[in-house]
Design a protein around this motif. Sequence first.
Motif, short mmCIF file in Angstrom:
data_model
loop_
_atom_site.label_atom_id
_atom_site.label_comp_id
_atom_site.label_asym_id
_atom_site.label_seq_id
_atom_site.Cartn_x
_atom_site.Cartn_y
_atom_site.Cartn_z
N ARG A 104 0.83 -1.20 0.00
CA ARG A 104 0.00 0.00 0.00
C ARG A 104 0.87 1.26 0.00
N SER A 105 1.93 1.27 0.82
CA SER A 105 2.84 2.42 0.86
C SER A 105 3.51 2.65 -0.49
N LYS A 106 3.88 1.55 -1.16
CA LYS A 106 4.51 1.66 -2.48
C LYS A 106 3.56 2.35 -3.46
N TRP A 107 2.29 1.96 -3.45
CA TRP A 107 1.33 2.55 -4.38
C TRP A 107 0.99 4.00 -4.03
N ILE A 108 1.04 4.34 -2.76
CA ILE A 108 0.86 5.75 -2.37
C ILE A 108 1.98 6.58 -2.98
N LYS A 109 3.22 6.09 -2.88
CA LYS A 109 4.37 6.81 -3.43
C LYS A 109 4.29 6.89 -4.96
N ILE A 110 3.90 5.80 -5.60
CA ILE A 110 3.77 5.80 -7.06
C ILE A 110 2.70 6.80 -7.50
N GLY A 111 1.56 6.79 -6.83
CA GLY A 111 0.48 7.71 -7.19
C GLY A 111 0.88 9.16 -7.03
N TRP A 112 1.45 9.50 -5.87
CA TRP A 112 1.88 10.88 -5.65
C TRP A 112 3.02 11.27 -6.57
N GLY A 113 3.98 10.37 -6.76
CA GLY A 113 5.13 10.67 -7.62
C GLY A 113 4.72 10.91 -9.06
N ALA A 114 3.88 10.02 -9.60
CA ALA A 114 3.42 10.19 -10.98
C ALA A 114 2.52 11.41 -11.12
N GLY A 115 1.66 11.63 -10.12
CA GLY A 115 0.76 12.78 -10.18
C GLY A 115 1.52 14.09 -10.17
N LEU A 116 2.42 14.24 -9.22
CA LEU A 116 3.20 15.49 -9.14
C LEU A 116 4.18 15.62 -10.29
N GLY A 117 4.82 14.50 -10.66
CA GLY A 117 5.76 14.54 -11.80
C GLY A 117 5.06 14.92 -13.09
N GLY A 118 3.88 14.38 -13.30
CA GLY A 118 3.11 14.72 -14.50
C GLY A 118 2.72 16.19 -14.52
N LEU A 119 2.34 16.73 -13.36
CA LEU A 119 2.00 18.16 -13.30
C LEU A 119 3.22 19.03 -13.58
N VAL A 120 4.39 18.63 -13.08
CA VAL A 120 5.62 19.39 -13.35
C VAL A 120 5.89 19.40 -14.86
N MET A 122 3.75 18.97 -17.23
CA MET A 122 2.72 19.78 -17.87
C MET A 122 3.05 21.27 -17.76
N PHE A 123 3.45 21.72 -16.57
CA PHE A 123 3.75 23.14 -16.39
C PHE A 123 5.05 23.56 -17.07
N ILE A 124 5.94 22.62 -17.33
CA ILE A 124 7.13 22.93 -18.13
C ILE A 124 6.73 23.13 -19.59
N GLY A 125 5.76 22.33 -20.05
CA GLY A 125 5.33 22.43 -21.44
C GLY A 125 4.54 23.68 -21.75
N ILE A 126 3.91 24.31 -20.75
CA ILE A 126 3.09 25.50 -21.00
C ILE A 126 3.92 26.66 -21.51
N PRO A 127 5.00 27.09 -20.81
CA PRO A 127 5.77 28.23 -21.36
C PRO A 127 6.51 27.88 -22.65
N LEU A 128 6.79 26.59 -22.85
CA LEU A 128 7.46 26.18 -24.09
C LEU A 128 6.47 26.08 -25.25
N GLU A 129 5.18 26.21 -24.95
CA GLU A 129 4.11 26.10 -25.93
C GLU A 129 4.21 24.80 -26.72
#
Length: 181
Positions: A104-120, A122-129
Amino acid sequence: MSENPFAAPAVDPFGPATTGETSVAGIWRDGDVIVMEKGAMLPDFCVKSGEPASERLEKKLQWHHPAVYAALLFNVIIYLIIALIMRKTANVSIPIGPDAKAHRSKWIKIGWGAGLGGLVVMFIGIPLEQPVVILLGLGVAFFGLIGGLIGVRLLWPTKIDDQYVYLKGAKEPFLRHLPNR
């Protein structure tokens, strides 16, 4: 010679000790579904491994009839309102062992890591258009969070009514401790 009134009760050689069943009031299995009365306590065995549990996870489970999802065809807000009105809840104390806790702890880390990493990303891609980078980041965040939510589940309700809770997700080693009806 009379029986000793202080002797321990005799064990039935054909009773629960040989089948693995534990006498638990208000709980039984129906195939791979746990059926329990609201307020009943699951036996102290990990729901995944069947080994003695090291701790319990207190969860408030919610369920609504699957037909409520039809409201999504009209509007998400309408669905949320109907789901909140129609939901049934139950408090369940889920026994878990060290392996289930680590999983369960492993999946909590995977979920948060992928969620936050994906948002990062995404926000890198915005100014780069870069729409491809934005969509990739959004997809990683979405699927990471969904995967994490599914991965952390130990038991989930298939139905909750006024008297009973029906749960899936327990593995066979745990289910062997419950009587089959």
